[in-house]
Scaffold this motif. Structure first.
Motif, PDB file in Angstrom:
ATOM      1  N   GLY A  76      30.325  32.072  29.286  1.00  0.00           N
ATOM      2  CA  GLY A  76      30.919  32.525  28.032  1.00  0.00           C
ATOM      3  C   GLY A  76      32.328  33.069  28.159  1.00  0.00           C
ATOM      4  N   GLN A  77      32.884  33.031  29.378  1.00  0.00           N
ATOM      5  CA  GLN A  77      34.235  33.547  29.613  1.00  0.00           C
ATOM      6  C   GLN A  77      35.245  32.397  29.641  1.00  0.00           C
ATOM      7  OE1 GLN A  77      34.731  37.001  29.849  1.00  0.00           O
ATOM      8  NE2 GLN A  77      32.574  36.914  29.237  1.00  0.00           N
ATOM      9  N   PHE A  78      36.485  32.726  29.305  1.00  0.00           N
ATOM     10  CA  PHE A  78      37.537  31.718  29.375  1.00  0.00           C
ATOM     11  C   PHE A  78      37.817  31.362  30.832  1.00  0.00           C
ATOM     12  CE2 PHE A  78      39.007  33.916  25.338  1.00  0.00           C
ATOM     13  CZ  PHE A  78      38.434  32.951  24.512  1.00  0.00           C
ATOM     14  N   THR A  79      37.971  30.094  31.097  1.00  0.00           N
ATOM     15  CA  THR A  79      38.242  29.635  32.452  1.00  0.00           C
ATOM     16  C   THR A  79      39.072  28.367  32.378  1.00  0.00           C
ATOM     17  OG1 THR A  79      37.212  29.139  34.597  1.00  0.00           O
ATOM     18  CG2 THR A  79      36.152  28.214  32.640  1.00  0.00           C
ATOM     19  N   GLY A  80      39.435  27.816  33.530  1.00  0.00           N
ATOM     20  CA  GLY A  80      40.189  26.570  33.557  1.00  0.00           C
ATOM     21  C   GLY A  80      41.296  26.610  34.597  1.00  0.00           C
ATOM     22  N   PHE A  81      41.751  25.442  34.981  1.00  0.00           N
ATOM     23  CA  PHE A  81      42.777  25.307  36.014  1.00  0.00           C
ATOM     24  C   PHE A  81      44.053  26.057  35.643  1.00  0.00           C
ATOM     25  CE2 PHE A  81      46.357  22.939  37.914  1.00  0.00           C
ATOM     26  CZ  PHE A  81      46.011  23.014  39.265  1.00  0.00           C
ATOM     27  N   ASP A  82      44.556  25.844  34.433  1.00  0.00           N
ATOM     28  CA  ASP A  82      45.801  26.502  34.034  1.00  0.00           C
ATOM     29  C   ASP A  82      45.627  28.001  33.874  1.00  0.00           C
ATOM     30  OD1 ASP A  82      47.474  24.354  34.121  1.00  0.00           O
ATOM     31  OD2 ASP A  82      47.543  24.007  31.969  1.00  0.00           O
ATOM     32  N   LEU A  83      44.479  28.417  33.395  1.00  0.00           N
ATOM     33  CA  LEU A  83      44.252  29.857  33.216  1.00  0.00           C
ATOM     34  C   LEU A  83      44.169  30.558  34.571  1.00  0.00           C
ATOM     35  CD1 LEU A  83      41.741  29.969  30.226  1.00  0.00           C
ATOM     36  CD2 LEU A  83      44.241  29.758  30.239  1.00  0.00           C
ATOM     37  N   ASP A  84      43.594  29.875  35.563  1.00  0.00           N
ATOM     38  CA  ASP A  84      43.562  30.436  36.917  1.00  0.00           C
ATOM     39  C   ASP A  84      44.968  30.499  37.510  1.00  0.00           C
ATOM     40  OD1 ASP A  84      40.855  30.637  36.651  1.00  0.00           O
ATOM     41  OD2 ASP A  84      40.332  29.217  38.232  1.00  0.00           O
ATOM     42  N   LEU A  85      45.761  29.467  37.267  1.00  0.00           N
ATOM     43  CA  LEU A  85      47.158  29.501  37.720  1.00  0.00           C
ATOM     44  C   LEU A  85      47.895  30.685  37.091  1.00  0.00           C
ATOM     45  CD1 LEU A  85      48.446  25.797  37.529  1.00  0.00           C
ATOM     46  CD2 LEU A  85      48.051  27.136  39.607  1.00  0.00           C
ATOM     47  N   ALA A  86      47.734  30.837  35.782  1.00  0.00           N
ATOM     48  CA  ALA A  86      48.431  31.916  35.062  1.00  0.00           C
ATOM     49  C   ALA A  86      48.007  33.286  35.577  1.00  0.00           C
ATOM     50  CB  ALA A  86      48.148  31.800  33.575  1.00  0.00           C
ATOM     51  N   ALA A  87      46.718  33.450  35.844  1.00  0.00           N
ATOM     52  CA  ALA A  87      46.223  34.738  36.332  1.00  0.00           C
ATOM     53  C   ALA A  87      46.834  35.080  37.684  1.00  0.00           C
ATOM     54  CB  ALA A  87      44.699  34.702  36.427  1.00  0.00           C
ATOM     55  N   GLU A  88      46.957  34.090  38.554  1.00  0.00           N
ATOM     56  CA  GLU A  88      47.536  34.335  39.879  1.00  0.00           C
ATOM     57  C   GLU A  88      49.035  34.624  39.780  1.00  0.00           C
ATOM     58  OE1 GLU A  88      47.581  34.799  44.073  1.00  0.00           O
ATOM     59  OE2 GLU A  88      45.979  34.819  42.561  1.00  0.00           O
ATOM     60  N   VAL A  89      49.742  33.927  38.907  1.00  0.00           N
ATOM     61  CA  VAL A  89      51.163  34.204  38.687  1.00  0.00           C
ATOM     62  C   VAL A  89      51.345  35.643  38.227  1.00  0.00           C
ATOM     63  CG1 VAL A  89      53.121  33.728  37.161  1.00  0.00           C
ATOM     64  CG2 VAL A  89      51.913  31.841  38.248  1.00  0.00           C
ATOM     65  N   CYS A  90      50.494  36.085  37.314  1.00  0.00           N
ATOM     66  CA  CYS A  90      50.585  37.464  36.813  1.00  0.00           C
ATOM     67  C   CYS A  90      50.281  38.477  37.913  1.00  0.00           C
ATOM     68  CB  CYS A  90      49.625  37.650  35.637  1.00  0.00           C
ATOM     69  SG  CYS A  90      50.169  36.838  34.119  1.00  0.00           S
ATOM     70  N   SER A  91      49.274  38.188  38.716  1.00  0.00           N
ATOM     71  CA  SER A  91      48.914  39.091  39.812  1.00  0.00           C
ATOM     72  C   SER A  91      50.071  39.274  40.784  1.00  0.00           C
ATOM     73  CB  SER A  91      47.687  38.546  40.549  1.00  0.00           C
ATOM     74  OG  SER A  91      47.371  39.345  41.667  1.00  0.00           O
ATOM     75  N   ARG A  92      50.746  38.178  41.101  1.00  0.00           N
ATOM     76  CA  ARG A  92      51.831  38.238  42.080  1.00  0.00           C
ATOM     77  C   ARG A  92      53.093  38.900  41.532  1.00  0.00           C
ATOM     78  NH1 ARG A  92      51.494  33.186  46.239  1.00  0.00           N
ATOM     79  NH2 ARG A  92      49.215  33.020  46.324  1.00  0.00           N
ATOM     80  N   ASN A  93      53.190  38.980  40.208  1.00  0.00           N
ATOM     81  CA  ASN A  93      54.351  39.627  39.597  1.00  0.00           C
ATOM     82  C   ASN A  93      54.024  40.985  38.978  1.00  0.00           C
ATOM     83  OD1 ASN A  93      56.763  37.659  39.677  1.00  0.00           O
ATOM     84  ND2 ASN A  93      55.082  36.335  39.021  1.00  0.00           N
ATOM     85  N   SER A  94      52.797  41.465  39.221  1.00  0.00           N
ATOM     86  CA  SER A  94      52.340  42.755  38.687  1.00  0.00           C
ATOM     87  C   SER A  94      52.411  42.791  37.167  1.00  0.00           C
ATOM     88  CB  SER A  94      53.165  43.911  39.285  1.00  0.00           C
ATOM     89  OG  SER A  94      53.019  43.950  40.689  1.00  0.00           O
TER      90      SER A  94
END
Length: 289
Positions: A76-94
């Motif tokens: 029931g959670q949002f997922t996907g290749f692009d969403l995982d990419l976006a999450a990692e980009v955000c993590s690396r840029n705080s």
């Protein structure tokens, strides 16, 4: 001709003698020089005031029915290749990340208003370059046609007299209304629908004969139901996916590109492609290497 030049011409015509003519031509020259300087100054000001990368949260606009790039998972959670990419980009840029499922038809309004920071969802950049500021393209894509295996449709020519469906405001629709408009005129109908999941339900039920879609969508559907569908060998077009930002947000686009390249260099992207391999994602199509 600019306004200053027109004014000088009028002045020139109203004056008499060689000295007046020289003065008139001089005014023309001054007018042209001033316009060039003003344009350069404006461009420099725009570049200097671009603080788009100075953010604490990235709000990602995406279509929640666009697997494997963005969709609702079994939990029931949002997922996907692009969403995982976006999450990692955000993590690396705080940066904090906010996933915002959107009505695809409203994407431009949401981006312009600031309700979303970017469109990151298998977003084709070709034909949209003047409307958005894009990251560098990160994934190769194409527009293809999927039919049922027992349909007897083996080529684009076989679509004559058939009902074809695609997503509203999609790259496939743009191709069929543009470069492949002549092909589309042979269809019995070219229908549009809000999301590709429903389009494939229509195909499965026999309500339509074919779905025109992104290569990634085709790969996902064929991986899920290999005995039900087949993809025509001839593609409609070839293009690229990129992250779309509000026009002028070059610093933010560059920051995302830089981070994606770093993610590839340390192996994150390859691992993510492997994670989604069963959905049709291939590292061979990754471009930022």
């Amino acid at each position: 001709m600019n306004a200053n030049a027109q004014l000088s011409r009028r002045q020139f015509l109203s004056l008499a003698g060689g000295l007046a003519a020289v003065c008139g031509l001089g005014l023309v020259g001054c007018g042209g020089s001033g316009t060039s300087a003003a344009t350069t100054a404006a461009a420099s000001t725009d570049a200097a005031t671009d603080d788009s990368a100075n953010i604490t949260q990235l709000t990602v606009g995406f279509d929640q029915a666009y697997p494997p790039y963005g969709f609702v998972g079994d939990d029931g959670q949002f997922t996907g290749f692009d969403l995982d990419l976006a999450a990692e980009v955000c993590s690396r840029n705080s940066w904090d990340i906010q996933l915002e499922p959107i009505d695809w038809d409203a994407k431009d309004t949401l981006l312009s208003s600031g309700a979303i920071t970017c469109i990151w969802n298998g977003f084709t950049m070709e034909g949209r370059e003047d409307d958005y500021t894009f990251s560098e393209p990160y994934m190769l894509n194409g527009q293809v046609v999927v039919v049922k295996k027992d349909s007897g449709i083996a080529s684009l020519a076989d679509l004559a007299g058939k009902a074809v469906i695609t997503q509203t405001d999609s790259a496939a629709l743009e191709v069929l209304q543009g470069d492949k408009a002549d092909l589309a005129t042979t269809f019995a109908s070219l229908e549009t629908i809000g999301d590709y999941n429903t389009a494939f339900m229509q195909l499965e039920s026999g309500a339509v004969d074919a779905v025109a879609c992104d290569l990634s969508i085709s790969q996902y559907q064929l991986a899920a139901k290999p005995d039900a569908y087949t993809q025509l060998d001839e593609a409609l077009s070839s293009e690229h996916y990129a992250v779309g930002f509000k026009k002028g947000s070059q610093q933010l686009a560059d920051k995302v590109t830089e981070t994606l390249k770093a993610m590839d260099a340390d192996g994150f992207v390859k691992d993510l492609c492997d994670k989604y391999a069963s959905y049709g994602i291939s590292y061979d199509n990754w471009l930022l290497k």
